[in-house]
Design a protein around this motif. Structure first.
Motif, PDB file in Angstrom:
ATOM      1  N   SER A   1      -7.333  30.646 -11.334  1.00 27.64           N
ATOM      2  CA  SER A   1      -8.576  30.134 -10.751  1.00 27.64           C
ATOM      3  C   SER A   1      -9.749  31.072 -11.064  1.00 27.64           C
ATOM      4  O   SER A   1     -10.881  30.624 -11.284  1.00 27.64           O
ATOM      5  CB  SER A   1      -8.438  29.987  -9.232  1.00 27.64           C
TER       6      SER A   1
ATOM      7  N   TRP B   1     -11.248  30.269 -14.263  1.00 25.09           N
ATOM      8  CA  TRP B   1     -12.133  29.098 -14.152  1.00 25.09           C
ATOM      9  C   TRP B   1     -13.494  29.519 -13.575  1.00 25.09           C
ATOM     10  O   TRP B   1     -14.537  29.012 -13.998  1.00 25.09           O
ATOM     11  CB  TRP B   1     -11.536  27.998 -13.266  1.00 25.09           C
TER      12      TRP B   1
ATOM     13  N   ASP C   1      -5.521  22.770 -11.838  1.00 20.86           N
ATOM     14  CA  ASP C   1      -4.903  23.642 -10.829  1.00 20.86           C
ATOM     15  C   ASP C   1      -4.103  22.848  -9.801  1.00 20.86           C
ATOM     16  O   ASP C   1      -2.938  23.136  -9.549  1.00 20.86           O
ATOM     17  CB  ASP C   1      -6.002  24.422 -10.090  1.00 20.86           C
TER      18      ASP C   1
ATOM     19  N   SER D   1      -6.993  26.951  -4.689  1.00 18.46           N
ATOM     20  CA  SER D   1      -7.656  26.824  -5.980  1.00 18.46           C
ATOM     21  C   SER D   1      -8.920  25.973  -5.860  1.00 18.46           C
ATOM     22  O   SER D   1      -9.955  26.293  -6.455  1.00 18.46           O
ATOM     23  CB  SER D   1      -6.664  26.195  -6.967  1.00 18.46           C
TER      24      SER D   1
ATOM     25  N   VAL E   1     -12.568  27.138  -7.054  1.00 17.27           N
ATOM     26  CA  VAL E   1     -13.298  26.456  -8.134  1.00 17.27           C
ATOM     27  C   VAL E   1     -14.536  25.726  -7.585  1.00 17.27           C
ATOM     28  O   VAL E   1     -15.658  25.915  -8.091  1.00 17.27           O
ATOM     29  CB  VAL E   1     -12.356  25.468  -8.880  1.00 17.27           C
TER      30      VAL E   1
END
Lengths: 238, 287
Positions: free
Chosen positions: A28, A31, A54, A104, A108
């Motif tokens: 994560s 990302w 994810d 996650s 994100v």
């Protein structure tokens, strides 16, 4: 209820100790870097795919690694001789996958909010993440429970990813004609992608309704009819 | 005393096998006693234990547990039953204490597992990851795990396998204490020393059938020679003589030998359980 919470806490503690949560957060974090370095339009285009990656696809890998470690230890077999019903153990495992998926999502979606402002509909994305995890873990459990070890599961998983992501790629490169686009929604990953996209931009209503129904139907059928029976079989065989 | 288990004409076949693994066996497990199930590899001991502990269900025949059909018990059965597997099963990335807390949390009632950890010599290692434990430590923790719910019926598969004599004695002493508390213990083992020290009653199995059922003492009487052997030194060197046990107190030759010689050793013709095992199973244990 207390036993259920106890089982879930145990699952999450083991995810921490097996360093599975550490790797989930690490992915994560990658990302987050990509989102931070992207402009607003790219972040919005990438966001739904990253959350799907994810919550949907990574959760299967992480669940599989945890499951095969426990199978090596024989602990699932040991739970058979306790008063706990196996369906509760299965639910606890799904909850642990939910925990990772939502962790996650927070990272994100949170990074999109921080770097690019409030552009995501929060309540729908929570519901859609729940559906995507439930669907992908149901399919993932089938792969896990029909594989003799982690490597065998990975091979099957790669096949699944190819099958599920192919429609996403075909749509992205405009290979699929408009009249056949509805067929791509039969890929649970694509259906999930559509739902996540609907939280950041306008998506046709029928697609959202179809995707929600489809992603609710898959786990509704798979868990009671296939996953649970195989889970019990694998637990007994050790 | 009532019976914890009554097994009648038990048969079981694994789906992939052609023949029955268990071929119509009958026995009883008396409450408050230690019951030993013995036999060579493939005899059906583990299958029998799995059936009694409800891990396998598609059997034929009758099994009652405290007078009620075993099939009518569900998950509540495990509130009063403890099962210790042959292979220790623990979460290796959790500490000993975390493992015990996790499993203890699944039962309504718990025993004082800190005290048990102390008894088996693991208290100092309670915060150590189980993955770092030696085999003997894992076996001892496995034993404690089987007792977490303070069970009245305990299944133990090879409870002292892999333990040094000192720790094996601790485990055996604890098993005998549980028996004194009225608990019923079902032991599967290959260690005949354990059987002699622990079991009130033993059943030998071979190829899915029961070949002998008795107390350890009666088995020794049945298969042993009823004779007495003495060894003594005389001017010609070491001599040994054997006398029948029957009317030994009035056997003049035996009494004279005792009076006239410096006796070195006296042995009865009692046989060992190892010999009985080989005789009744017709096989040497190769497990």
């Amino acid at each position: 209820m207390n036993k259920m919470l106890h089982l879930i806490k145990g699952e999450i503690l083991r995810l921490v100790r097996y360093k599975i949560i550490f790797f989930a957060v690490l992915v994560s974090a990658i990302w987050v870097i990509i989102i931070a370095l992207s402009d607003e339009a790219t972040a919005l285009a990438l966001g739904p795919s990253l959350i799907l990656m994810d919550a949907g696809l990574m959760s299967v890998i992480l669940l599989g690694s945890s499951f095969f470690l426990e199978q090596q230890e024989g602990t699932l077999h040991a739970l058979l001789v306790t008063p706990v019903q196996l369906y509760k153990v299965l639910i606890a495992k799904i909850c642990s996958a939910m925990f990772m998926g939502f962790l996650s999502l927070i990272i994100v979606a949170g990074s999109i909010l921080i770097f690019h402002g409030p552009m995501i509909s929060i309540l729908p994305i929570i519901f859609y993440t729940f559906l995507v995890i439930l669907t992908h873990t149901a399919i993932g459990f089938l792969l896990i429970l029909h594989s003799r070890d982690f490597m065998a599961m990975l091979v099957k998983y790669m096949g699944m990813v190819l099958l599920f992501m192919l429609p996403v790629l075909l749509v992205a490169v405009n290979v699929v004609p408009d009249e056949y686009e509805f067929l791509t929604l039969l890929s649970p990953s694509y259906a999930g992608q559509v739902l996540f996209q609907s939280t950041v931009k306008t998506v046709e209503t029928w697609k959202v309704i179809f995707s929600v129904s489809y992603l609710a139907l898959i786990p509704g059928l798979l868990y009671p009819l296939l996953v649970y029976k195989q889970f019990v079989k694998v637990a007994i065989e050790g | 005393m009532s019976n914890a288990f009554v097994v009648k004409e038990l048969r079981f076949k694994y789906p992939k096998n052609n023949d029955d693994t268990i071929q119509g066996i009958s026995f009883q497990v008396e409450e408050g006693k230690i019951f030993g199930l013995l036999g060579p590899s493939g005899a059906g001991k583990s299958t029998t234990q799995k059936i009694l502990s409800k891990l396998l269900e598609d059997y034929s025949g009758e099994i009652s547990y405290y007078g009620k059909d075993l099939k009518n018990y569900h998950k509540e059965f495990y509130e009063e039953v403890g099962v210790g597997f042959e292979m220790p099963v623990h979460f290796n990335k959790l500490t000993a204490l975390e493992n015990l807390k996790y499993f203890a949390g699944l039962y309504k009632t718990n025993i004082d597992y800190i005290e048990l950890l102390t008894r088996v010599g693991l208290y100092e290692a309670r915060n150590q990851l189980v993955g770092e434990f030696s085999k003997g430590m894992k076996v001892r923790l496995n034993f404690v795990r089987a007792l977490l719910n303070d069970p009245k019926m305990i299944f133990l598969d090879e409870p002292t396998a892999g333990l040094d004599p000192k720790n094996a004695k601790i485990i055996k002493d604890m098993i005998l204490e549980f028996k004194k508390q009225g608990k019923t213990i079902f032991v599967t083992t290959h260690l005949m020393g354990d059987v002699e020290q622990l079991c009130d009653y033993v059943v030998f199995m071979h190829k899915g059938r029961i070949t002998e059922t008795s107390t350890v003492r009666d088995l020794k009487m049945k298969y042993g020679k009823k004779e007495l052997k003495i060894e003594y030194y005389n001017p010609d060197g070491l001599k040994s003589e054997t006398y029948p046990l029957d009317k030994i107190g009035t056997n003049e030759a035996f009494l004279n030998a005792l009076k006239k010689n410096e006796i070195e050793t006296i042995h009865s013709g009692e046989t060992t359980l190892e010999d009985i095992f080989i005789k009744v199973t017709g096989d040497v244990d190769n497990e």
